[in-house]
Design a protein around this motif. Structure first.
Motif, PDB file in Angstrom:
ATOM      1  N   GLY A 191     -24.063   9.863  -6.340  1.00 18.18           N
ATOM      2  CA  GLY A 191     -23.756  11.091  -5.607  1.00 18.18           C
ATOM      3  C   GLY A 191     -22.733  10.922  -4.507  1.00 18.18           C
ATOM      4  N   SER A 192     -22.294   9.686  -4.246  1.00 17.58           N
ATOM      5  CA  SER A 192     -21.338   9.464  -3.171  1.00 17.58           C
ATOM      6  C   SER A 192     -20.223   8.533  -3.627  1.00 17.58           C
ATOM      7  CB  SER A 192     -22.026   8.882  -1.928  1.00 17.58           C
ATOM      8  OG  SER A 192     -22.535   7.588  -2.213  1.00 17.58           O
ATOM      9  N   VAL A 193     -19.082   8.637  -2.942  1.00 15.49           N
ATOM     10  CA  VAL A 193     -17.912   7.811  -3.237  1.00 15.49           C
ATOM     11  C   VAL A 193     -17.349   7.275  -1.933  1.00 15.49           C
ATOM     12  CG1 VAL A 193     -17.300   9.047  -5.352  1.00 15.49           C
ATOM     13  CG2 VAL A 193     -16.389   9.840  -3.161  1.00 15.49           C
ATOM     14  N   SER A 194     -16.426   6.339  -2.061  1.00 16.65           N
ATOM     15  CA  SER A 194     -15.800   5.789  -0.857  1.00 16.65           C
ATOM     16  C   SER A 194     -14.733   6.757  -0.334  1.00 16.65           C
ATOM     17  CB  SER A 194     -15.152   4.436  -1.166  1.00 16.65           C
ATOM     18  OG  SER A 194     -14.019   4.611  -2.001  1.00 16.65           O
ATOM     19  N   PRO A 195     -14.533   6.828   0.983  1.00 14.28           N
ATOM     20  CA  PRO A 195     -13.482   7.691   1.526  1.00 14.28           C
ATOM     21  C   PRO A 195     -12.101   7.326   1.000  1.00 14.28           C
ATOM     22  CG  PRO A 195     -14.951   6.923   3.272  1.00 14.28           C
ATOM     23  CD  PRO A 195     -15.290   6.141   2.035  1.00 14.28           C
ATOM     24  N   GLU A 196     -11.866   6.028   0.788  1.00 17.55           N
ATOM     25  CA  GLU A 196     -10.558   5.588   0.301  1.00 17.55           C
ATOM     26  C   GLU A 196     -10.291   6.145  -1.104  1.00 17.55           C
ATOM     27  OE1 GLU A 196     -12.181   3.083   3.391  1.00 17.55           O
ATOM     28  OE2 GLU A 196     -12.952   3.542   1.386  1.00 17.55           O
ATOM     29  N   TRP A 197     -11.301   6.110  -1.960  1.00 14.34           N
ATOM     30  CA  TRP A 197     -11.142   6.642  -3.315  1.00 14.34           C
ATOM     31  C   TRP A 197     -10.909   8.145  -3.269  1.00 14.34           C
ATOM     32  CZ3 TRP A 197     -13.717  10.300  -6.185  1.00 14.34           C
ATOM     33  CH2 TRP A 197     -13.467  10.313  -7.569  1.00 14.34           C
ATOM     34  N   ALA A 198     -11.677   8.835  -2.444  1.00 14.13           N
ATOM     35  CA  ALA A 198     -11.534  10.288  -2.342  1.00 14.13           C
ATOM     36  C   ALA A 198     -10.135  10.669  -1.866  1.00 14.13           C
ATOM     37  CB  ALA A 198     -12.590  10.851  -1.389  1.00 14.13           C
ATOM     38  N   GLU A 199      -9.608   9.941  -0.884  1.00 18.89           N
ATOM     39  CA  GLU A 199      -8.281  10.234  -0.351  1.00 18.89           C
ATOM     40  C   GLU A 199      -7.193   9.897  -1.364  1.00 18.89           C
ATOM     41  OE1 GLU A 199      -5.703  11.873   1.878  1.00 18.89           O
ATOM     42  OE2 GLU A 199      -7.676  11.611   2.788  1.00 18.89           O
ATOM     43  N   ARG A 200      -7.381   8.817  -2.104  1.00 19.90           N
ATOM     44  CA  ARG A 200      -6.373   8.380  -3.064  1.00 19.90           C
ATOM     45  C   ARG A 200      -6.355   9.243  -4.318  1.00 19.90           C
ATOM     46  NH1 ARG A 200      -8.410   3.837  -3.962  1.00 19.90           N
ATOM     47  NH2 ARG A 200      -9.294   4.196  -6.031  1.00 19.90           N
ATOM     48  N   GLU A 201      -7.535   9.549  -4.881  1.00 15.98           N
ATOM     49  CA  GLU A 201      -7.625  10.260  -6.157  1.00 15.98           C
ATOM     50  C   GLU A 201      -7.691  11.778  -6.007  1.00 15.98           C
ATOM     51  OE1 GLU A 201      -7.343   8.810  -9.015  1.00 15.98           O
ATOM     52  OE2 GLU A 201      -7.427   6.725  -8.312  1.00 15.98           O
ATOM     53  N   HIS A 202      -8.193  12.255  -4.871  1.00 16.06           N
ATOM     54  CA  HIS A 202      -8.395  13.699  -4.698  1.00 16.06           C
ATOM     55  C   HIS A 202      -7.956  14.124  -3.289  1.00 16.06           C
ATOM     56  CE1 HIS A 202     -10.720  13.982  -8.470  1.00 16.06           C
ATOM     57  NE2 HIS A 202     -11.123  12.766  -8.146  1.00 16.06           N
ATOM     58  N   PRO A 203      -6.666  13.966  -2.984  1.00 13.25           N
ATOM     59  CA  PRO A 203      -6.189  14.218  -1.623  1.00 13.25           C
ATOM     60  C   PRO A 203      -6.324  15.677  -1.163  1.00 13.25           C
ATOM     61  CG  PRO A 203      -4.350  13.904  -3.121  1.00 13.25           C
ATOM     62  CD  PRO A 203      -5.582  13.529  -3.885  1.00 13.25           C
ATOM     63  N   HIS A 204      -6.430  16.624  -2.102  1.00 15.76           N
ATOM     64  CA  HIS A 204      -6.566  18.038  -1.729  1.00 15.76           C
ATOM     65  C   HIS A 204      -8.023  18.498  -1.688  1.00 15.76           C
ATOM     66  CE1 HIS A 204      -2.248  19.151  -1.891  1.00 15.76           C
ATOM     67  NE2 HIS A 204      -2.193  18.122  -2.713  1.00 15.76           N
ATOM     68  N   TRP A 205      -8.935  17.549  -1.781  1.00 15.55           N
ATOM     69  CA  TRP A 205     -10.365  17.887  -1.750  1.00 15.55           C
ATOM     70  C   TRP A 205     -10.760  18.257  -0.317  1.00 15.55           C
ATOM     71  CZ3 TRP A 205     -14.640  13.686  -2.727  1.00 15.55           C
ATOM     72  CH2 TRP A 205     -15.917  14.297  -2.671  1.00 15.55           C
ATOM     73  N   ARG A 206     -11.163  19.503  -0.135  1.00 18.26           N
ATOM     74  CA  ARG A 206     -11.609  19.986   1.168  1.00 18.26           C
ATOM     75  C   ARG A 206     -12.924  20.712   1.005  1.00 18.26           C
ATOM     76  NH1 ARG A 206      -8.011  17.192   2.091  1.00 18.26           N
ATOM     77  NH2 ARG A 206      -6.239  17.428   3.504  1.00 18.26           N
ATOM     78  N   ARG A 207     -13.885  20.417   1.892  1.00 17.61           N
ATOM     79  CA  ARG A 207     -15.175  21.118   1.821  1.00 17.61           C
ATOM     80  C   ARG A 207     -15.608  21.542   3.209  1.00 17.61           C
ATOM     81  NH1 ARG A 207     -19.594  18.425  -1.862  1.00 17.61           N
ATOM     82  NH2 ARG A 207     -20.333  20.532  -1.715  1.00 17.61           N
TER      83      ARG A 207
END
Length: 207
Positions: A191-207
């Motif tokens: 259910g969780s990922v690393s911040p680095e992966w989220a920023e690298r793979e999904h830079p437009h992800w905003r919640r």
């Protein structure tokens, strides 16, 4: 990047999927796997020789297929699941950029911007949902032969068989992509990922 965590996560991790979403995915994957395996035993002669109770395999295939939409329907009770369906159903300008880069085989991260889900994941989700509905409809026509005339049943069999082959190929691609991204698999598993992966793979992800 500011991301809202809906549930407690380990320090230094980013919440990605709720427990309900993970169970929807796992249950759907199991049912789809049963459908694919039983279909291979029914249609591939070399595999068909390995099973002696064909009628039982047919029944397992039918009931697994009939149950395929159930996890998604049950998941609608989850607010997080409904929110992610909204993400999957919307295309933004960055998704068109992602698709153009994919068509050009441009693998640079900067050329493939993505929100919580990239354009490829959105297309896959829409396609597999449509395929499941078509498979369900054609399967019912094949199961309950009195529902339609012979021509309809013959057409349903043709569509069902060839779409099943296409689904198998697409699923293999989906599994291959998942095997190539351990952090994405961890996100679906925990259910969780690393911040680095989220920023690298999904830079437009905003919640």
């Amino acid at each position: 990047m500011t991301l809202r965590a809906d549930a407690p996560v380990a320090p230094g991790r980013v919440h990605r999927f709720s427990r309900a979403e993970r169970w929807v995915h796992r249950t759907t994957a199991v049912l789809m796997g049963v459908c694919v395996v039983t279909a291979s035993f029914l249609y591939v002669p070399e595999f068909a020789e390995l099973v002696g109770r064909r009628e039982l395999v047919v029944r397992i295939h039918e009931w697994a297929g009939l149950a395929l939409p159930v996890p998604v329907l049950a998941g609608l009770a989850s607010r997080a699941f409904r929110a992610d369906l909204g993400h999957l159903n919307r295309f933004g300008p960055h998704d068109r950029v992602w698709l153009r880069a994919a068509l050009r085989r441009d693998r640079r991260r900067a050329s493939r911007p993505a929100g919580k889900f990239n354009a490829g994941q959105k297309i896959y989700a829409a396609w597999i949902a449509g395929a499941v509905l078509v498979m369900l409809g054609t399967g019912l026509l094949m199961w309950f032969t009195h529902l339609a005339p012979l021509l309809w049943r013959t057409s349903a069999t043709f569509v069902h068989d060839w779409l099943a082959l296409t689904v198998g190929v697409v699923l293999a691609g989906h599994i291959g992509m998942a095997l190539g991204d351990p952090e994405a698999r961890r996100g679906m598993r925990t259910g969780s990922v690393s911040p680095e992966w989220a920023e690298r793979e999904h830079p437009h992800w905003r919640r």
